[in-house]
Design an enzyme around this catalytic site. Structure first.
Site, PDB file in Angstrom:
ATOM      1  N   ASP A 183     -21.774  -4.668  56.568  1.00 51.80           N
ATOM      2  CA  ASP A 183     -20.786  -4.492  55.509  1.00 51.80           C
ATOM      3  C   ASP A 183     -21.551  -3.856  54.352  1.00 51.80           C
ATOM      4  O   ASP A 183     -22.566  -4.394  53.898  1.00 51.80           O
ATOM      5  CB  ASP A 183     -20.282  -5.898  55.131  1.00 51.80           C
ATOM      6  CG  ASP A 183     -19.341  -5.886  53.952  1.00 51.80           C
ATOM      7  OD1 ASP A 183     -19.325  -4.892  53.201  1.00 51.80           O
ATOM      8  OD2 ASP A 183     -18.630  -6.890  53.766  1.00 51.80           O
ATOM      9  N   ILE A 184     -21.081  -2.728  53.875  1.00 53.43           N
ATOM     10  CA  ILE A 184     -21.872  -1.973  52.883  1.00 53.43           C
ATOM     11  C   ILE A 184     -22.093  -2.773  51.600  1.00 53.43           C
ATOM     12  O   ILE A 184     -23.075  -2.553  50.892  1.00 53.43           O
ATOM     13  CB  ILE A 184     -21.212  -0.601  52.593  1.00 53.43           C
ATOM     14  CG1 ILE A 184     -22.258   0.361  52.026  1.00 53.43           C
ATOM     15  CG2 ILE A 184     -20.012  -0.730  51.670  1.00 53.43           C
ATOM     16  CD1 ILE A 184     -21.818   1.811  52.021  1.00 53.43           C
ATOM     17  N   ASP A 207     -13.236   0.782  49.942  1.00 55.18           N
ATOM     18  CA  ASP A 207     -12.935   0.807  48.502  1.00 55.18           C
ATOM     19  C   ASP A 207     -12.553  -0.601  48.021  1.00 55.18           C
ATOM     20  O   ASP A 207     -13.098  -1.121  47.034  1.00 55.18           O
ATOM     21  CB  ASP A 207     -11.772   1.791  48.292  1.00 55.18           C
ATOM     22  CG  ASP A 207     -11.626   2.218  46.842  1.00 55.18           C
ATOM     23  OD1 ASP A 207     -12.469   1.821  46.023  1.00 55.18           O
ATOM     24  OD2 ASP A 207     -10.655   2.953  46.532  1.00 55.18           O
ATOM     25  N   GLY A 243     -11.531   6.408  57.850  1.00 55.70           N
ATOM     26  CA  GLY A 243     -10.591   5.288  57.964  1.00 55.70           C
ATOM     27  C   GLY A 243      -9.187   5.754  57.646  1.00 55.70           C
ATOM     28  O   GLY A 243      -8.593   6.553  58.385  1.00 55.70           O
TER      29      GLY A 243
END
Ligand code: APR
Length: 385
Positions: free
Chosen positions: A9-10, A33, A118
């Site tokens: 997960d960034i 985002d 995405g």
């Protein structure tokens, strides 16, 4: 410099900056985002509001607030229509502009998600290819570590498409070596496209030299090593003597000058160490140090440690990265590993993958790393070792 694929997960990635796949309003949304805004806290939205917006292909920067990174770089990817509306150029400019902004803010490491792949509908494997090409182009002349983060299997499409020539031939090679079959469901795949440029094997390579595979996994001293040994270590008038194999252990007396001399003679067999051999290989290839660590996808600081700290022991993946970067043959690679205290093991999937490429005459490190990544293996070269 280093380019790494990671699965995470960034918002948890430790990098100076992480990149957000934003929309032109910059006021948050879903996907990555949403995750970034949630983890950074409401201050991020305020900072974005103050900027006022961002055009497709461009990038802006804010602090990271509650995230573990210093900065968030927001870029707006193109909405994918049919690939004929400048999507590729716009996507490439997202990566380039984000990297330039990171550089201008003194970032040494940046993490990207797969922008546009995405909600914006860019086909995952094509998006990954644009990311890879643009990042590698940028890194040719920069000292920066860039992570490309794959979050879920959907972002890189799970395995059925992997049944293509390259993956099949690698799998066959691994299976041939007798390792347990790989759980294909767990693999992430970049479909064939991401492996572009690789010659496809029509069949798994064999041990064409007929050499027996080392059953113990111990490296066999290469011809090259033996030649080097004969030329540089043994005095010309001193025939290579076999180690005595006494029936019963012979006494060794530390106060015996004869015994100590025998030991000293034996110790003359010591080969040049990994570091010396590395520097020699770099010279032989006519490369500069910088060219070497770039091609090895290695951080400059790691390279300098190897070069300047004689006691520093690089990790196996670092040694392999240098061998790949130097385009060494399989024999030469075995020799280098041996000098660093490692070996290629036929019971290691990662080793077999590297061996597979070396047997085919080598490859660039990024391609090997993409395949290692697809097989859930540790990548070669990094900032960490
Ligand atoms: N960490 C890393 N990658 C992630 C994460 C995460 N936490 N969450 C999602 N991703 C991946 C997705 O799997 C996808 O591969 O990021 C990639 C980009 O997906 P999106 O977030 O949907 O971004 P994009 O396609 O560029 O669409 C942008 O979505 O919600 C928004 O506001 C945003 O409108 C904008 C649009």
């Amino acid at each position: 410099m280093p380019f790494e694929l990671i699965r995470d997960d960034i918002t948890r990635v430790r990098a100076d900056a992480i990149v957000n796949a934003a929309n032109p309003s910059l006021l948050g949304g879903g996907g990555v985002d949403g995750a970034i805004h949630r983890a950074a806290g409401p201050e991020l939205k305020e900072a974005c509001r103050a900027i006022g917006g961002c055009k497709t292909g461009e990038a802006v920067i804010t602090p990271g607030f509650r995230l573990p990174c210093r900065y968030v770089i927001h870029t707006v990817g193109p909405v994918y229509q049919d690939g004929r509306h400048g999507e590729k150029e716009l996507l490439a400019s997202c990566y380039r502009n984000a990297l330039l902004l990171a550089e201008a803010h003194g970032c040494e490491s940046v993490a990207f998600p797969l922008i546009s792949a995405g909600v914006y509908g860019y086909p995952g494997e094509e998006a990954a290819q644009v990311a890879r090409d643009t990042i590698l182009d940028f890194l040719k002349t920069r000292d920066m570590t860039v992570f490309l983060v794959f979050y879920d299997s959907a972002s890189f499409r799970v395995g059925r498409q992997m049944a293509d020539g390259l993956m099949k031939s690698i799998q066959a090679y691994i299976d041939d070596a007798g390792t347990a079959p790989y759980d294909t469901e767990r693999r992430l795949s970049g479909r064939n496209d991401i492996f572009n440029g690789l010659p496809l094997a029509s069949q798994a390579p064999s041990y064409e030299d007929g050499a027996p595979r080392p059953a113990s996994g111990r490296p066999i001293k290469s011809r090259q090593t033996r030649r080097y040994f004969a030329e540089t270590v043994l005095a010309p008038d001193q025939p290579e003597e076999k180690a005595p194999y006494p029936a019963a252990p012979a006494a060794f007396r530390t106060d015996s000058a004869q015994d100590r001399a025998a030991l000293d003679r034996y110790l003359q067999r010591q080969d040049a160490g990994f570091r010396d051999m590395l520097l020699r290989r770099i010279d032989e290839k006519g490369m500069t140090d910088a060219e070497c660590y770039h091609c090895a996808n290695l951080d400059r600081r790691v390279f300098n440690k190897i070069k300047n700290q004689p006691d520093y022991r690089p990790g196996k993946t670092t040694v392999l990265a240098l061998c790949v970067g130097l385009r060494l043959t399989l024999d030469e690679t075995r020799d280098m590993l041996d000098r660093a205290g490692y070996s290629l093991s036929s019971s290691s999937k990662a080793d077999l993958i590297v061996e597979f490429f070396l047997r085919r005459g080598g490859s660039d490190i990024y391609t090997i790393n993409e395949v290692l990544f697809a097989y859930d293996q540790k990548l070669l070269g990094s900032a960490a070792e």
